[in-house]
Design a protein around this motif. Structure first.
Motif, PDB file in Angstrom:
ATOM      1  N   GLU A 285       0.818  -1.210   0.000  1.00 50.65           N
ATOM      2  CA  GLU A 285       0.000   0.000   0.000  1.00 50.65           C
ATOM      3  C   GLU A 285       0.852   1.261   0.000  1.00 50.65           C
ATOM      4  OE1 GLU A 285      -3.206   0.310   2.770  1.00 50.65           O
ATOM      5  OE2 GLU A 285      -3.587  -1.848   2.746  1.00 50.65           O
ATOM      6  N   PHE A 286       2.108   1.118   0.383  1.00 51.41           N
ATOM      7  CA  PHE A 286       2.987   2.281   0.505  1.00 51.41           C
ATOM      8  C   PHE A 286       4.129   2.244  -0.497  1.00 51.41           C
ATOM      9  CE2 PHE A 286       1.084   1.074   4.540  1.00 51.41           C
ATOM     10  CZ  PHE A 286       0.281   2.183   4.752  1.00 51.41           C
ATOM     11  N   SER A 287       3.997   1.355  -1.487  1.00 55.87           N
ATOM     12  CA  SER A 287       4.914   1.322  -2.621  1.00 55.87           C
ATOM     13  C   SER A 287       4.149   1.868  -3.814  1.00 55.87           C
ATOM     14  CB  SER A 287       5.364  -0.121  -2.886  1.00 55.87           C
ATOM     15  OG  SER A 287       6.188  -0.175  -4.018  1.00 55.87           O
ATOM     16  N   ILE A 288       4.530   3.041  -4.269  1.00 54.86           N
ATOM     17  CA  ILE A 288       3.710   3.745  -5.259  1.00 54.86           C
ATOM     18  C   ILE A 288       4.550   4.199  -6.454  1.00 54.86           C
ATOM     19  CG2 ILE A 288       2.158   4.561  -3.451  1.00 54.86           C
ATOM     20  CD1 ILE A 288       3.495   7.292  -3.625  1.00 54.86           C
TER      21      ILE A 288
ATOM     22  N   GLU B 243      -1.417  16.366 -17.860  1.00 53.70           N
ATOM     23  CA  GLU B 243      -0.772  16.767 -16.602  1.00 53.70           C
ATOM     24  C   GLU B 243       0.033  15.596 -16.056  1.00 53.70           C
ATOM     25  OE1 GLU B 243      -1.909  18.569 -12.166  1.00 53.70           O
ATOM     26  OE2 GLU B 243      -3.472  18.247 -13.675  1.00 53.70           O
ATOM     27  N   LYS B 244       1.272  15.875 -15.676  1.00 57.78           N
ATOM     28  CA  LYS B 244       2.112  14.870 -15.017  1.00 57.78           C
ATOM     29  C   LYS B 244       2.090  15.175 -13.521  1.00 57.78           C
ATOM     30  CE  LYS B 244       5.875  13.350 -16.974  1.00 57.78           C
ATOM     31  NZ  LYS B 244       7.275  13.235 -17.482  1.00 57.78           N
ATOM     32  N   ILE B 245       1.725  14.185 -12.726  1.00 57.56           N
ATOM     33  CA  ILE B 245       1.534  14.386 -11.286  1.00 57.56           C
ATOM     34  C   ILE B 245       2.557  13.565 -10.510  1.00 57.56           C
ATOM     35  CG2 ILE B 245      -0.074  14.097  -9.360  1.00 57.56           C
ATOM     36  CD1 ILE B 245      -2.342  14.377 -11.413  1.00 57.56           C
ATOM     37  N   SER B 246       3.255  14.226  -9.591  1.00 56.65           N
ATOM     38  CA  SER B 246       4.206  13.542  -8.718  1.00 56.65           C
ATOM     39  C   SER B 246       3.457  13.014  -7.501  1.00 56.65           C
ATOM     40  CB  SER B 246       5.307  14.512  -8.276  1.00 56.65           C
ATOM     41  OG  SER B 246       6.113  13.913  -7.270  1.00 56.65           O
ATOM     42  N   LEU B 247       3.370  11.695  -7.377  1.00 49.43           N
ATOM     43  CA  LEU B 247       2.654  11.112  -6.246  1.00 49.43           C
ATOM     44  C   LEU B 247       3.412  11.299  -4.943  1.00 49.43           C
ATOM     45  CD1 LEU B 247       1.118   7.805  -7.636  1.00 49.43           C
ATOM     46  CD2 LEU B 247       0.292  10.145  -7.771  1.00 49.43           C
ATOM     47  N   GLU B 248       4.708  11.474  -5.040  1.00 50.46           N
ATOM     48  CA  GLU B 248       5.533  11.676  -3.843  1.00 50.46           C
ATOM     49  C   GLU B 248       5.111  12.933  -3.109  1.00 50.46           C
ATOM     50  OE1 GLU B 248      10.277  11.241  -2.740  1.00 50.46           O
ATOM     51  OE2 GLU B 248       9.648  11.787  -4.778  1.00 50.46           O
ATOM     52  N   ALA B 249       4.576  13.907  -3.846  1.00 46.68           N
ATOM     53  CA  ALA B 249       4.185  15.182  -3.235  1.00 46.68           C
ATOM     54  C   ALA B 249       2.784  15.140  -2.649  1.00 46.68           C
ATOM     55  CB  ALA B 249       4.263  16.299  -4.277  1.00 46.68           C
ATOM     56  N   LEU B 250       2.029  14.071  -2.916  1.00 46.88           N
ATOM     57  CA  LEU B 250       0.655  13.965  -2.432  1.00 46.88           C
ATOM     58  C   LEU B 250       0.603  13.220  -1.106  1.00 46.88           C
ATOM     59  CD1 LEU B 250      -1.148  12.908  -5.742  1.00 46.88           C
ATOM     60  CD2 LEU B 250      -0.881  15.218  -4.823  1.00 46.88           C
TER      61      LEU B 250
ATOM     62  N   ALA C 188      -2.981   9.949  -3.032  1.00 47.44           N
ATOM     63  CA  ALA C 188      -2.163   9.112  -3.907  1.00 47.44           C
ATOM     64  C   ALA C 188      -2.842   7.772  -4.181  1.00 47.44           C
ATOM     65  CB  ALA C 188      -0.793   8.890  -3.277  1.00 47.44           C
ATOM     66  N   GLN C 189      -3.588   7.253  -3.182  1.00 49.40           N
ATOM     67  CA  GLN C 189      -4.252   5.962  -3.354  1.00 49.40           C
ATOM     68  C   GLN C 189      -5.253   5.977  -4.508  1.00 49.40           C
ATOM     69  OE1 GLN C 189      -4.058   2.833  -1.903  1.00 49.40           O
ATOM     70  NE2 GLN C 189      -2.152   3.563  -1.004  1.00 49.40           N
ATOM     71  N   VAL C 190      -5.849   7.132  -4.792  1.00 45.52           N
ATOM     72  CA  VAL C 190      -6.793   7.231  -5.909  1.00 45.52           C
ATOM     73  C   VAL C 190      -6.087   6.886  -7.212  1.00 45.52           C
ATOM     74  CG1 VAL C 190      -8.261   8.801  -7.255  1.00 45.52           C
ATOM     75  CG2 VAL C 190      -8.229   8.947  -4.749  1.00 45.52           C
ATOM     76  N   PHE C 191      -4.881   7.434  -7.400  1.00 43.22           N
ATOM     77  CA  PHE C 191      -4.121   7.183  -8.632  1.00 43.22           C
ATOM     78  C   PHE C 191      -3.530   5.780  -8.639  1.00 43.22           C
ATOM     79  CE2 PHE C 191      -4.161  11.761  -8.075  1.00 43.22           C
ATOM     80  CZ  PHE C 191      -4.546  12.193  -9.348  1.00 43.22           C
ATOM     81  N   ILE C 192      -3.152   5.298  -7.468  1.00 40.80           N
ATOM     82  CA  ILE C 192      -2.571   3.955  -7.376  1.00 40.80           C
ATOM     83  C   ILE C 192      -3.601   2.890  -7.735  1.00 40.80           C
ATOM     84  CG2 ILE C 192      -1.589   2.258  -5.769  1.00 40.80           C
ATOM     85  CD1 ILE C 192      -0.456   4.718  -4.207  1.00 40.80           C
TER      86      ILE C 192
END
Length: 287
Positions: A160-163, A199-206, A211-215
């Motif tokens: 869950e925390f590997s994104i 749009e390119k989104i950095s999940l690290e910043a969320l 982030a789970q929505v995109f994952i």
């Protein structure tokens, strides 16, 4: 016009417990006399009989429900949960948007379907107050979630925390949720009122919740429609997921605490209101 969405959903466990039974309080209601007091607040024989009749439930269930209502109202007062007219109007506007209408058309639709607008606002206010009360209960448990328990969850659910590090998306945004739904169903068609762009989104910043929505959304698929604020709604088409990062424990703690609370939500709420009921001064005058 067919049926449409009138309000928002509150925790299902307590739909019965906090059912909004019509409780009339004119002078004639006292004819049957006071049957029970809850910390001094009365429940009359008439109200018990009315609840039995309206909800087609046993006398015991009617009494339990009315006691729960009194306890809920007392907790709302104790915690100073206030809902003013502007909050109610804001919620009505949101409900109207979800039904593809503006506020005035929505109110007209309510009236046309025989719904008393003043009563509707009163019931909506009570729903919001109940939602805030239950949120307070759950948030207090988030704050007390144990470090050891959170660490165990983190270690057992590493996936869950590997994104992905980034996601490449096409953003679809509109102030009209119905137009946005139409655009998502016909992504190659230009829909009036819907803007789109890459749009390119950095999940690290969320934060992990977002982030789970995109994952959880697969490549070549749309995310659920999200509230983007300021009356706008947005959905993202996932073109690609790039890279790989692990969210550190400290960053994930709040998310884990909320997950733990969600997993035991029913138990937490049951225990909270049972403790209050045990401490309440419930005086049975007559049955």
């Amino acid at each position: 016009m067919g049926k449409f969405f009138f309000g928002f959903f509150i925790f299902s466990t307590f739909v019965f417990l906090f059912a909004d039974t019509p409780v009339k309080t004119n002078k004639n209601d006292i004819v049957g006399g006071i049957a029970i007091t809850v910390n001094g607040d009365p429940i009359t024989l008439y109200q018990i009989e009315q609840a039995q009749k309206d909800l087609k439930i046993s006398k015991k269930k009617a009494i339990d429900m009315l006691i729960a209502q009194r306890i809920k109202a007392q907790e709302i007062k104790r915690l100073n949960i206030n809902v003013d007219d502007s909050r109610i109007e804001e919620e009505i506007e949101n409900i109207a948007k979800h039904n593809g209408m503006d506020r005035d058309n929505f109110v007209s639709a309510l009236i046309n379907q025989g719904i008393n607008y003043g009563k509707y606002k009163d019931e909506l206010k009570e729903q919001i107050q109940t939602q805030e009360l239950l949120r307070n209960v759950l948030l207090s448990n988030v704050n007390t979630a144990g470090e050891t328990e959170m660490r165990e969850y983190y270690n057992k659910h590493k996936e869950e925390f590997s994104i992905p590090k980034e996601v490449e998306t096409i953003r679809y945004v509109s102030k009209d949720p119905e137009a946005l739904k139409k655009a998502l169903g016909n992504p190659m068609m230009k829909i009036s009122g819907v803007d789109r762009g890459e749009e390119k989104i950095s999940l690290e910043a969320l934060n992990p919740q977002v982030a789970q929505v995109f994952i959880k959304t697969d490549k070549n698929a749309f995310t659920p429609i999200l509230n983007a604020g300021e009356g706008s709604y947005v959905s993202f088409f996932i073109k690609d997921k790039i890279g790989h990062i692990e969210v550190p424990f400290e960053q994930a703690k709040n998310f884990i605490a909320q997950k733990l609370v969600e997993g035991s939500q029913d138990r937490i709420l049951d225990e909270y209101f049972e403790k209050i009921r045990v401490k309440a001064k419930i005086n049975i005058i007559r049955e």
